[in-house]
Design an enzyme around this catalytic site. Sequence first.
Site, PDB file in Angstrom:
ATOM      1  N   THR C  27     120.949  57.367 151.560  1.00 46.36           N
ATOM      2  CA  THR C  27     119.663  58.042 151.342  1.00 46.36           C
ATOM      3  C   THR C  27     119.356  59.082 152.410  1.00 46.36           C
ATOM      4  OG1 THR C  27     118.549  56.265 152.523  1.00 46.36           O
ATOM      5  CG2 THR C  27     118.606  56.113 150.116  1.00 46.36           C
ATOM      6  N   GLY C  28     120.021  58.999 153.540  1.00 47.62           N
ATOM      7  CA  GLY C  28     119.748  59.959 154.614  1.00 47.62           C
ATOM      8  C   GLY C  28     120.261  61.352 154.267  1.00 47.62           C
ATOM      9  N   PHE C  29     119.938  62.300 155.099  1.00 48.86           N
ATOM     10  CA  PHE C  29     120.379  63.670 154.850  1.00 48.86           C
ATOM     11  C   PHE C  29     121.899  63.766 154.843  1.00 48.86           C
ATOM     12  CE2 PHE C  29     116.250  65.582 156.795  1.00 48.86           C
ATOM     13  CZ  PHE C  29     115.602  65.380 155.593  1.00 48.86           C
ATOM     14  N   THR C  30     122.540  63.123 155.817  1.00 52.71           N
ATOM     15  CA  THR C  30     123.994  63.200 155.900  1.00 52.71           C
ATOM     16  C   THR C  30     124.644  62.476 154.726  1.00 52.71           C
ATOM     17  OG1 THR C  30     123.765  63.183 158.296  1.00 52.71           O
ATOM     18  CG2 THR C  30     125.958  62.816 157.411  1.00 52.71           C
ATOM     19  N   CYS C 162     127.072  67.332 166.059  1.00 50.11           N
ATOM     20  CA  CYS C 162     126.943  68.711 165.580  1.00 50.11           C
ATOM     21  C   CYS C 162     126.871  69.714 166.727  1.00 50.11           C
ATOM     22  CB  CYS C 162     125.741  68.858 164.653  1.00 50.11           C
ATOM     23  SG  CYS C 162     124.220  68.190 165.322  1.00 50.11           S
ATOM     24  N   ASN C 325     124.814  72.374 160.690  1.00 49.71           N
ATOM     25  CA  ASN C 325     124.932  71.043 161.296  1.00 49.71           C
ATOM     26  C   ASN C 325     125.185  69.947 160.266  1.00 49.71           C
ATOM     27  OD1 ASN C 325     122.138  71.668 160.557  1.00 49.71           O
ATOM     28  ND2 ASN C 325     121.728  69.571 161.177  1.00 49.71           N
TER      29      ASN C 325
END
Lengths: 361, 361, 361, 361
Positions: C27-30, C162, C325
């Site tokens: 669910t996270g951005f990554t 990043c 990033n």
Amino acid sequence: MATGAQAADDATATDAETVTASVVGGTGFTGGELLRLLAGHPNFEIQQATSRSAAGKSVGSKHPPLRGSDLRFSDPEDLESVDVLFTATPHGVSMGQIDEYLDVADTVVDLSADFRLESEEQYDEWYDGHTSPEYLERAEYALPEINRENLAGADLVAGGGCNATATILGLYPLFEHGLLEGGEQIVVDVKVGSSEGGAGGGEASSHPERSGVVRPYAPTGHRHEAEIEQFLGTSVAFTCHAVDMVRGASATSHVFPSGPVSKGDLWNAYRETYEDEPFVRMAAGGSGVYRYPEPKAVAGTNIAEVGFELDPSNKRIVVFSAIDNMMKGSAGQAVHAANIALGLEETAGLEFTGLHPVGAP
Amino acid sequence: MATGAQAADDATATDAETVTASVVGGTGFTGGELLRLLAGHPNFEIQQATSRSAAGKSVGSKHPPLRGSDLRFSDPEDLESVDVLFTATPHGVSMGQIDEYLDVADTVVDLSADFRLESEEQYDEWYDGHTSPEYLERAEYALPEINRENLAGADLVAGGGCNATATILGLYPLFEHGLLEGGEQIVVDVKVGSSEGGAGGGEASSHPERSGVVRPYAPTGHRHEAEIEQFLGTSVAFTCHAVDMVRGASATSHVFPSGPVSKGDLWNAYRETYEDEPFVRMAAGGSGVYRYPEPKAVAGTNIAEVGFELDPSNKRIVVFSAIDNMMKGSAGQAVHAANIALGLEETAGLEFTGLHPVGAP
Amino acid sequence: MATGAQAADDATATDAETVTASVVGGTGFTGGELLRLLAGHPNFEIQQATSRSAAGKSVGSKHPPLRGSDLRFSDPEDLESVDVLFTATPHGVSMGQIDEYLDVADTVVDLSADFRLESEEQYDEWYDGHTSPEYLERAEYALPEINRENLAGADLVAGGGCNATATILGLYPLFEHGLLEGGEQIVVDVKVGSSEGGAGGGEASSHPERSGVVRPYAPTGHRHEAEIEQFLGTSVAFTCHAVDMVRGASATSHVFPSGPVSKGDLWNAYRETYEDEPFVRMAAGGSGVYRYPEPKAVAGTNIAEVGFELDPSNKRIVVFSAIDNMMKGSAGQAVHAANIALGLEETAGLEFTGLHPVGAP
Amino acid sequence: MATGAQAADDATATDAETVTASVVGGTGFTGGELLRLLAGHPNFEIQQATSRSAAGKSVGSKHPPLRGSDLRFSDPEDLESVDVLFTATPHGVSMGQIDEYLDVADTVVDLSADFRLESEEQYDEWYDGHTSPEYLERAEYALPEINRENLAGADLVAGGGCNATATILGLYPLFEHGLLEGGEQIVVDVKVGSSEGGAGGGEASSHPERSGVVRPYAPTGHRHEAEIEQFLGTSVAFTCHAVDMVRGASATSHVFPSGPVSKGDLWNAYRETYEDEPFVRMAAGGSGVYRYPEPKAVAGTNIAEVGFELDPSNKRIVVFSAIDNMMKGSAGQAVHAANIALGLEETAGLEFTGLHPVGAP
């Protein structure tokens, strides 16, 4: 309007008069804006800024413009007597505290939605049940352009909603001057900045999600429709969009008048309504980059810009209005109303005329 | 590195059909977007990108995504024969060159407004006089969702306007399914990014002036009204606002149907119209941060998001539609139409599904 | 519409090799970025995306580019056997689960900081105690430009930070080609977007507070210094600033070489180091608007832009490097490393070349 | 610092004194900012704002904050006698007009680079040949924090460069208090807004290209190095980046002192240098969202925020300083200097304390 130079003069004239003021709910964005305005006001002396969570901390720790101030947040339990009390609490709080507020202060200016509507019926239609409905009729709506005469001497003032304020100021001259009969189709499409959501955040208002959006929210049934109907006497079809700015509300009203309306009629109506208003500025065509009302042109100011165009092929009037939701849409309007309620110079403490250029304020 | 050119090579290996394509007007934003799409397309092989001012320079010097490509801009005088010619010139240019264009190419896809309208009368009402009116009827409007059957085999395709595209895609199911009779009041309030103004700039589109605006432009009389009327068969009251994003167009259409319309009626209409469309996605309520069409959710893609809400108290349907004006609103739509015209896979070269999170694209 | 899933099907048809892959922490951005890349990858077939909080919900409800996908989040307890497992959990989580991860998957690519450093001593100096230090030496750093030969066949890959990635790619040619001896003064001043903070928010990353900032954070002691020192063999003085973009990291390295270095030396070093790298692009002067590395020119791509200038009067080399990033700085780098580890085409699934123009991505 | 309330008092004290002032170059951003400040100043009365191109037009047509003002631009040929003349012309113009300027005005405050440097040699090293070098020594640098004693009674004042101002204010206490010997390595990495580029635009500063950038410009050899060296007595390695804001300059200075420096040494130095300065505010750590200098916290104000951190592992001091480039970096600094030159209250007309929250100002 009153430039800074005039302001200094005006202020001097009334400088003898000092009024004590406190802010309940001092850590929120609106509370901070009130504190900023009061700190720069020639007549107000801040007595307390309350906050349960930040009691004891300096107000500058929350609000960078107040860095350097010695003021610290007080516990709301320790509210002291004061001339004017500004209450910037979430909707539903002040209705439960209003007796106490009126007890400690001669004048209460509430910035929530609790006292904006005139009757319990209206309130219950748009919000949940009101616990102090007996104050609804007593409260005076803070918008001076439509309610100045009732604000003088008022002891309970109810700040208007930011989107309602932008909309009402845009449409009011059409009704005031009989260009509409009531019952016409009116669509109001509003664009607002992220400060409307208040401090605190949440996923939808986090920077990665909120940046660059054109996000419909409350696409129908926005509660500000109630205020607009109350003051214009007609309902509007209202939709709000979040766009990428922090401060600002821009209302575009699409109006379909029953009869013929000329551009001259419009100019007459708007000029007559607003020519003596210190905080309304017309922007309707002309040359240059900013030909219509623009939120960033009024950011930080108490000014509402209002303008219009006529669309003959669609028999439509398009009305534009822009305010800083934190100022004319809340804290600035509240201070303006307090100035009138207390008999101070109307524009005192509200003379800032904005910045140019400025980014997404 | 793996440039688009190499990608095309790879793809070619798996697809027998290779089509040569050139772009006239290759330095503009739309021209660059076309070049980017063609470079990554499995069937197209770029032959030329023309530019008078930049002839001889590498295409990557203007368009960062093409850095690394060996392609250089050609002089427009040296236009070579090609299978497909995409013309991305300012309005009014291609109508004067159309004979030459059709001479060098089997299929011409023009991205200007020159061939969007069907008759000289319409054109003259909204633009200045047309110099090649005989092609107006021959040209096929590029939007596949409303004109797919006529695009196959077309030799002259006219790309739609970005704001018209967003609006038409939003409203089309209401007409297609008889929920409107025509003649209803429809207000379309559009928010667009700065790339609509094209490369080049000028004071109003300089960063200090353009940042953070909610700027009404063409508040009435926007030329895209003509296309909308042509394809929906009814006029709309149309107003555009520039907001702080680079890519994107979001149209909010406020529709007042003559008769009763339920949410189920709406869902049926939109589902039936779009369920087989590869580039239309419904976003109508639901949970999460992005519950309605959002330009940044489709940035870089050829996808149109469409959604709606019902406003019973105002007898209103609010329709939201969002596109990337550079993609579905121009270059992506053009490639999509070319794919159909040439009998290629419809979605070829247009598979990018967007980024999340993303800022103000 | 052509969802990522369909795209994968199409691609599969042309490629015999299919690899199953799951994402832990979906669910996270990554995690979302990984899912997006895997869905469009010609070889990977997504098996599971885990999330404790969102188990059962569609992945599209969290990640708009995946709207239309049938995939739903699985409970992390139900992890199935798979060829490759991408773990995108907060720092400190995967070190406790690594045995399980290596049990269910042939190859684990961890995107947290847990396995980036080579020794327990290093780890303890910059983070809290490591619970599985025995894996530190076994893990291979994911950055192919400096560690390609060790990635082939690796079973545990550690994604780089990043900011470290941007810095290392900028400075590496100077060390690789002996232009520095080690011990020189190097100042690295990094500017990053808000997606580095991850989904979830909090006051400091709310839109009103985060917009428009140039906010120093971790002004000293940033943990990525550890990685940089590990791979360059020298320490750098590192400071990070949050600026107003969502995606992107830009590192400006100010280097004071011990001996004389000419512009020709620099060009030779950078060209030789990177000429065969598919994901590094030089941008060092030249003409046009984008003469140096620019995060928005690589937004959405796996490309690192690298460039430099010589400052003779201060005996300084200024090195610029820019990445997305979310891509080269995490998910893209992870897929690149997985491609190499598994013997797939290096650039598979990573061909997107970016958008122009684009706002603050 | 002086709040609005104090300002009104202060102004009253000196209210008898009225000074006439004109602005040469009134249409540019800096000219507009000067006009805005003069209009709100308790002592200045604007006599003329000149502009060749806009002569006859209202100043509000260019500068929204002045909408409503009756002032119109004058032809520069018709310059009248005045007490103070502010010249906001492009670099190189005022050196050719300085005799005329000093003829019509008792005090000239020039905001260009023409009189910032002390000697013809310095000027020629960084700019092209000076045509009135005899005035270089006579001119007083406008920055009161380092040159207050020489500004009183000055007849020619040279406004400092915005980036130089931010840098000098950040580093000055280190030199003033002997924490540096001179000759130490100092890297200054500056981030600036788009208003530095001035009105007018051009491709690189158009909104689509300029939005969201982290764009290195003048990566080496920035002319403001000359001023910094002149006032600090040492050269710095200076690099500028354009970031996505309109107003603001943020300088991060990385300093490597020869000897040991403690945090206490730093606090003592900065406090002693700035404790009585009305327009410098310390922001060095502490709690809350804004722990370090932040351009948006000072947008619209004449305040410089200054702060620092110590990096023991790299033997580095990191100094942060932030200003509004249009205010403390040009027009505000100029008014501040004029106040001192004329013996007015220092803070008159400069009391605005900024907004919170605010976007990308």
